[in-house]
Design a protein around this motif. Structure first.
Motif, short mmCIF file in Angstrom:
data_model
loop_
_atom_site.label_atom_id
_atom_site.label_comp_id
_atom_site.label_asym_id
_atom_site.label_seq_id
_atom_site.Cartn_x
_atom_site.Cartn_y
_atom_site.Cartn_z
N PHE A 49 -7.30 -12.15 -16.77
CA PHE A 49 -8.05 -12.28 -15.53
C PHE A 49 -7.15 -12.81 -14.41
O PHE A 49 -6.40 -13.76 -14.59
CB PHE A 49 -9.23 -13.25 -15.72
CG PHE A 49 -10.31 -12.71 -16.61
CD1 PHE A 49 -11.48 -12.16 -16.07
CD2 PHE A 49 -10.17 -12.75 -18.00
CE1 PHE A 49 -12.48 -11.66 -16.90
CE2 PHE A 49 -11.17 -12.25 -18.83
CZ PHE A 49 -12.32 -11.71 -18.28
N TYR A 50 -7.26 -12.16 -13.25
CA TYR A 50 -6.60 -12.61 -12.03
C TYR A 50 -7.67 -13.27 -11.16
O TYR A 50 -8.76 -12.72 -10.98
CB TYR A 50 -5.96 -11.44 -11.29
CG TYR A 50 -4.80 -10.82 -12.03
CD1 TYR A 50 -3.49 -11.19 -11.77
CD2 TYR A 50 -5.03 -9.86 -13.02
CE1 TYR A 50 -2.44 -10.63 -12.46
CE2 TYR A 50 -3.98 -9.29 -13.72
CZ TYR A 50 -2.68 -9.68 -13.43
OH TYR A 50 -1.64 -9.12 -14.13
N LEU A 51 -7.35 -14.44 -10.62
CA LEU A 51 -8.35 -15.22 -9.90
C LEU A 51 -8.18 -15.15 -8.39
O LEU A 51 -7.05 -15.11 -7.88
CB LEU A 51 -8.31 -16.67 -10.36
CG LEU A 51 -8.57 -16.90 -11.85
CD1 LEU A 51 -8.55 -18.38 -12.17
CD2 LEU A 51 -9.89 -16.26 -12.29
N PRO A 57 -5.96 -14.18 -3.33
CA PRO A 57 -5.52 -14.29 -4.72
C PRO A 57 -4.81 -15.61 -5.03
O PRO A 57 -4.16 -16.20 -4.16
CB PRO A 57 -4.55 -13.11 -4.87
CG PRO A 57 -4.00 -12.91 -3.49
CD PRO A 57 -5.14 -13.22 -2.56
N LEU A 58 -4.95 -16.06 -6.28
CA LEU A 58 -4.22 -17.22 -6.75
C LEU A 58 -2.77 -16.81 -7.00
O LEU A 58 -2.50 -15.88 -7.77
CB LEU A 58 -4.83 -17.75 -8.04
CG LEU A 58 -4.08 -18.93 -8.69
CD1 LEU A 58 -4.25 -20.19 -7.85
CD2 LEU A 58 -4.56 -19.16 -10.12
N GLY A 111 -14.76 -17.92 -5.11
CA GLY A 111 -15.17 -18.44 -3.81
C GLY A 111 -16.26 -17.66 -3.14
O GLY A 111 -16.71 -18.01 -2.06
N LEU A 112 -16.69 -16.57 -3.77
CA LEU A 112 -17.79 -15.78 -3.22
C LEU A 112 -19.10 -16.19 -3.88
O LEU A 112 -19.10 -16.76 -4.97
CB LEU A 112 -17.55 -14.28 -3.45
CG LEU A 112 -16.31 -13.69 -2.79
CD1 LEU A 112 -16.17 -12.22 -3.16
CD2 LEU A 112 -16.37 -13.85 -1.27
N ASP A 113 -20.21 -15.90 -3.22
CA ASP A 113 -21.52 -16.24 -3.78
C ASP A 113 -21.71 -15.58 -5.13
O ASP A 113 -21.42 -14.39 -5.31
CB ASP A 113 -22.64 -15.79 -2.84
CG ASP A 113 -22.69 -16.65 -1.59
OD1 ASP A 113 -22.11 -17.74 -1.60
OD2 ASP A 113 -23.31 -16.21 -0.60
N GLU A 130 -5.81 -27.80 -10.22
CA GLU A 130 -6.00 -27.52 -11.64
C GLU A 130 -5.19 -26.32 -12.09
O GLU A 130 -4.62 -26.32 -13.19
CB GLU A 130 -7.49 -27.27 -11.90
CG GLU A 130 -7.83 -26.92 -13.35
CD GLU A 130 -7.64 -28.09 -14.30
OE1 GLU A 130 -7.46 -27.84 -15.50
OE2 GLU A 130 -7.67 -29.25 -13.83
N LEU A 131 -5.09 -25.29 -11.25
CA LEU A 131 -4.43 -24.04 -11.63
C LEU A 131 -2.94 -24.00 -11.28
O LEU A 131 -2.26 -23.02 -11.56
CB LEU A 131 -5.14 -22.86 -10.95
CG LEU A 131 -6.58 -22.63 -11.41
CD1 LEU A 131 -7.31 -21.67 -10.47
CD2 LEU A 131 -6.60 -22.08 -12.84
N LYS A 132 -2.46 -25.07 -10.62
CA LYS A 132 -1.03 -25.17 -10.25
C LYS A 132 -0.58 -23.96 -9.43
O LYS A 132 0.45 -23.34 -9.70
CB LYS A 132 -0.16 -25.33 -11.51
CG LYS A 132 -0.44 -26.59 -12.30
CD LYS A 132 0.46 -26.68 -13.53
CE LYS A 132 0.27 -28.00 -14.27
NZ LYS A 132 -1.11 -28.21 -14.74
N GLY A 133 -1.38 -23.64 -8.43
CA GLY A 133 -1.06 -22.52 -7.54
C GLY A 133 -1.82 -22.66 -6.25
O GLY A 133 -2.47 -23.68 -5.99
N SER A 134 -1.76 -21.63 -5.42
CA SER A 134 -2.46 -21.64 -4.13
C SER A 134 -3.17 -20.31 -3.93
O SER A 134 -2.65 -19.26 -4.31
CB SER A 134 -1.47 -21.87 -2.98
OG SER A 134 -0.80 -23.11 -3.12
N PHE A 135 -4.36 -20.37 -3.33
CA PHE A 135 -5.07 -19.16 -2.95
C PHE A 135 -4.55 -18.75 -1.56
O PHE A 135 -4.85 -19.42 -0.57
CB PHE A 135 -6.58 -19.39 -2.93
CG PHE A 135 -7.16 -19.63 -4.30
CD1 PHE A 135 -7.35 -18.57 -5.18
CD2 PHE A 135 -7.50 -20.91 -4.70
CE1 PHE A 135 -7.89 -18.79 -6.44
CE2 PHE A 135 -8.04 -21.15 -5.97
CZ PHE A 135 -8.23 -20.07 -6.85
N ILE A 136 -3.78 -17.68 -1.52
CA ILE A 136 -3.08 -17.28 -0.30
C ILE A 136 -3.62 -15.95 0.20
O ILE A 136 -3.82 -15.01 -0.58
CB ILE A 136 -1.56 -17.17 -0.54
CG1 ILE A 136 -1.02 -18.53 -1.01
CG2 ILE A 136 -0.83 -16.71 0.72
CD1 ILE A 136 0.42 -18.51 -1.43
#
Length: 352
Positions: A49-51, A57-58, A111-113, A130-136
């Motif tokens: 899974f990609y978040l 995206p993460l 992040g969506l409903d 928690e995921l050690k990343g950034s949503f960019i």
């Protein structure tokens, strides 16, 4: 020698057959997952899974490049549980591809409903820690991704955006329901099926034989120029769109067209970029820029464009207040279109 050639040809045929067989197997497996909800649920058990969060995206940073981390179903269930979310939220995920070993790949936006949670959107900063990343934002990160991740995340974002925008039936007004793979949505009240769609866009490199025409919009990064582009109108062919767009944007008529390539583009909401070359009518090269569409447009010589292709950009402002002329990065189909023109010009100038 004849025997050796025969063996070599058979080996070549064998490897070509294996390649074709792998592709067919993979394609039919994806088709099965799209059509069979039970098969898709089973694939999630061993899939990756990609978040995303709000369609971003993460990503993690590695050696001046972004990488897209993957998570197993078990890791995802643990993550959701830690943040007080029901594992049913995973049903909001969409299928975006698979490996040759039939490991299915999915994308899920946290992040969506969600249909399965009162707390619809998970807190972004806590998730990033928690995921050690950034949503960019994908538009900012796209050209710092490798080709595979860029293609996959583009597909994922376009599909997630489509589902977020099509939760109700346009005929009945009732909520629609996605299948497990996310390859369609169905209205339970009238059984109307909705499939994800892309908008066709032509991107055209106009030339006059020795020069090519490049333009920029005010939204472009400073100094960057690209080929002309525009959406196809209802009822138009690709050829008609090219003629119209060039006339609208720069006031020129084109006479010959040649197809180059195509590319999915996730912005603004999922487009199919159809890249073509076009030449203007002889003696008709005076540009009349439509300022409602473009900031500026100009003719560029082979040497100017060849030099710009070697630049990596974007660049900072120079002392005289201007920005260096540069072109879209390699992953963009406009780069391929421009590079192809330069190579053709180089070959035609070589002595016979």
């Amino acid at each position: 020698m004849f025997l050796y050639c025969g063996i070599a040809c058979r080996r070549k045929f064998f490897w070509c057959y294996r390649l074709l067989s792998t592709y067919v197997t993979k394609t039919r497996y994806l088709f099965e997952l799209k059509e069979d909800d039970d098969a898709c649920k089973k694939a999630q058990q061993t899939g990756a899974f990609y978040l995303f969060h709000g369609l971003a995206p993460l990503l993690q940073t590695s050696a001046h490049q972004y990488l897209a981390p993957r998570h197993s179903l078990l890791e995802l269930e643990r993550l959701l549980g830690k943040f007080g979310q029901d594992a049913q939220r995973i049903e909001d995920s969409v299928l975006i591809g698979c490996s040759e070993q039939q490991e299915a790949w999915f994308a899920l936006d946290l992040g969506l409903d969600s249909s399965f949670s009162i707390r619809a959107s998970l807190h972004k900063p806590e998730m990033e820690t928690e995921l050690k990343g950034s949503f960019i934002e994908l538009r900012k990160a796209l050209f710092q991704l490798n080709a595979r991740d860029a293609s996959m995340l583009s597909t994922a974002q376009a599909l997630l955006r489509w589902h977020d925008a099509h939760q109700f039936c346009s005929r009945s007004g009732q909520p629609t329901k996605k299948n497990v793979a996310g390859s369609k949505r169905v209205c339970p009240s009238n059984n109307i099926i909705y499939y994800p769609q892309m908008a066709p866009v032509v991107i055209t490199l106009v030339s006059d034989g020795t020069r090519c025409l490049l333009a920029r919009q005010s939204s472009f990064p400073k100094g960057m120029y690209s080929a002309l582009a525009g959406f196809c109108d209802i009822g138009e062919s690709v050829e008609e769109t090219i003629h119209r767009e060039v006339a609208e944007e720069v006031g020129l008529e084109v006479e010959s067209l040649q197809y180059c390539a195509s590319q999915h583009w996730p912005f603004p909401s999922g487009s199919l970029m159809i890249a073509c070359h076009a030449t203007v009518k002889p003696g008709q090269t005076e540009i009349q820029v439509n300022l409602r569409e473009l900031e500026t447009a100009a003719w560029f010589s082979h040497d100017e464009v060849a030099t710009a292709l070697k630049r990596k950009g974007p660049y900072t402002q120079q002392q005289n207040g201007t920005f260096p002329f540069w072109l879209p990065p390699k992953l963009a189909i406009s780069h391929q279109l421009i590079k192809e023109w330069v190579e053709k010009q180089t070959c035609s100038s070589l002595p016979a």
